[in-house]
Design an enzyme around this catalytic site. Sequence first.
Site, PDB file in Angstrom:
ATOM      1  N   HIS A 167     -11.887  -5.036   8.424  1.00 13.51           N
ATOM      2  CA  HIS A 167     -12.267  -4.880   7.012  1.00 13.51           C
ATOM      3  C   HIS A 167     -13.489  -3.989   6.798  1.00 13.51           C
ATOM      4  O   HIS A 167     -14.064  -3.979   5.720  1.00 13.51           O
ATOM      5  CB  HIS A 167     -12.551  -6.249   6.377  1.00 13.51           C
ATOM      6  CG  HIS A 167     -11.322  -7.078   6.183  1.00 13.51           C
ATOM      7  ND1 HIS A 167     -10.630  -7.619   7.241  1.00 13.51           N
ATOM      8  CD2 HIS A 167     -10.655  -7.445   5.069  1.00 13.51           C
ATOM      9  CE1 HIS A 167      -9.583  -8.297   6.775  1.00 13.51           C
ATOM     10  NE2 HIS A 167      -9.575  -8.203   5.455  1.00 13.51           N
ATOM     11  N   GLU A 191       0.800  -1.226   0.000  1.00 15.63           N
ATOM     12  CA  GLU A 191       0.000   0.000   0.000  1.00 15.63           C
ATOM     13  C   GLU A 191       0.833   1.277   0.000  1.00 15.63           C
ATOM     14  O   GLU A 191       0.457   2.260  -0.644  1.00 15.63           O
ATOM     15  CB  GLU A 191      -0.976  -0.005   1.187  1.00 15.63           C
ATOM     16  CG  GLU A 191      -2.219  -0.880   0.971  1.00 15.63           C
ATOM     17  CD  GLU A 191      -1.971  -2.383   1.078  1.00 15.63           C
ATOM     18  OE1 GLU A 191      -0.890  -2.778   1.552  1.00 15.63           O
ATOM     19  OE2 GLU A 191      -2.845  -3.168   0.685  1.00 15.63           O
TER      20      GLU A 191
END
Lengths: 330, 329
Positions: free
Chosen positions: B134, B65
């Site tokens: 999540h 990321e």
Amino acid sequence: MSAGGNRMTPNPEQQVDIYRRMVRIERNDDAIRQTIKRGRLQMPYYSARGQEVIPSAISAQLNPDDTICTIYRGIHDMVAKDMPLRPLWAEIAGRVDGTCKGKGGPMHLTHPESGVMVTTGIVGSSMPIANGLGWAMKLDGSKRVSIAYFGDGASNIGAFHEALNLASLWKLPVIFVCQNNRFAEHTRYENGTSVDQISKRAAGYGMPGYTVDGNDPSEMYAHAYEAIERARSGEGPTLLECMTFRFLGHVFGDDDKYMTKEEKAEAMEKDPLPAFRARLIADGHATEEQLAEIEKKITDEVADARDWALEREFPSTDELKRDVFEAEIA
Amino acid sequence: MTATTKMNGIAAFNKALHIAMEKDPKVLVLGEDVADREGGGVVGFTKGLSTTFGDDRVKSTPIAEQSIIGAAIGAAIGGYKPVAEIMLMNFTTVAMDMIHNHAAKLRFMSGGQTSVPMVITTLTGAGAQTAGQHADHLEAWFAHAAGIKVVAPATPADYIGLTLSAIDDPDPVMIVMSMMTLFGPMEVPDDQGPIPLGKANVLAEGSDVTIIAYSSTVLTAFQAMPKLAEAGISAELIDLRTVSPWDRETVLESVRKTGRAVIIHEAVKEHGVGAEIAAVINEELFGELKAPVRRLGAPSCPVPFAKVLETAFLVSVDELVETVTATVK
Ligand SMILES: Cc1ncc(C[n+]2csc(CCOP(=O)(O)OP(=O)(O)O)c2C)c(N)n1
């Protein structure tokens, strides 16, 4: 590993050019420290005294539109990249005529005309961004190169590993230049890094990695030449671990007790500046007078930049609202 | 009347990317699994793009990321307009340095010499039992950071309009995509163009109370509207659309009219976006308010797994109806 094939050595003119850049770094560094000492400049300063050869030997082979992303200890990288000194000084003095209108300061200088695209105060962050610039260059179909400068400590941060992997995978024209001055703040190299040579990490990412004597202009030049050629011809990134030593503390005012007297004395003895100067004369590449003239010119340039900058205005507080977004905020 | 086509948020976002990439060759897409070789994204956001626009402009990345956002920042400084996908909003935490210290600040720190015209898209939302790591709504983190805009669409048409504007914007924009807003198909005008950032949408006019929602809670509020009407309450419903900068004018104008406000978001209530909106309403309209401004959001706990807990975590339609009713009483 050392670079194979025909080693490119700098011709006499290039050697003098490298020396010119080194002197410019050294005089500038000296002037910054003196000015802070005299209380005329208030800033955190991370001297790179002792590391002059690395960016000088690289920049001697770069064009203005080749870019660098560097770090808080990176003023030497900018000076080597031919950044004009007046706006540089105005920026570190927080003046409105600085490169960044006094809003970036010594840890965040930007100057696109010289190719200085990002200066970051966050360890390891120069690398992922240098990748993006390299990606843009590749998409442009240009043969430009993107340099990421960072320290040995930064090679232990996740961003280093992610960036090397991506650059290799995408064959980006990026050169990762680790200036291994053997300390990360106060931590000795071996207490923070799991390999004896950072260059060995390159193998894990499928790119060439070299440990170079970062205080030897010819060796530095030859390795940079090879890495730049590789990048320009589309073959991808290279990791250069450039061995050096910083003569001063981590930050101005730091008493560097974490270095031993002996190692410091030994490093000072090998100060790359006088050594290279003597070699240029001994090899007949320049005369004493020629070098003295270069040095005098640079001393004057630095003094002029300092005096000019310290006379500039501070930015107006309206600047707080500008440049947050393109459109001014309410 | 303009022709419309029924589509869901995923198809709408995909259409926006097609339009933007077609229009401007500088628009790029990168992220994990985004190319067609990798299936065009886990929910199909980027399907067809690499086939149409080529692998140079649509790049699948490693799971990295920081590297994704870093590459987008560099490409943006280098003259491109990248759209970087961070698969799920919780994974933005891994790239926080790149987003907060670099993307959001480089324009300011450079004194306006460089700009970072990139978009970060990221998916999130509770309701699918993905639990703690999540499903967080972290928009307040980014709204709190100067230099990055935060957009949170609720309808397919808005997915197109806001995405087109985000890509065109000269500064970094994060698009928060809530799971709940993505799957329900709705009619979308075939010629849906850009919708300006920072402009709220008044979805229903009313005179008793203003409900301020965005993202998934716009759907919650939609369901509450008939129940409120039944109870004789005339509610004005505002979809903020952009969380930062938010549309103070539209919100204040509405609350000035109704004298009451209820703010609802999926994110944790404490220190959330609702606190900022409530504070501004109080500062600006203190003497004109007929009731205290109320906020609804999740309790201060991680998103839970067990369905019964997850349901309790989210603000329900009934809870909204109760709060609005109590405010009007
Ligand atoms: C992410 C992050 N962690 C910690 C720091 C504090 N810090 C500033 S410089 C430094 C040492 C970095 O050493 P190295 O990468 O070897 O570079 P050098 O300073 O030697 O050039 C640290 C820990 C920081 N700026 N950023």
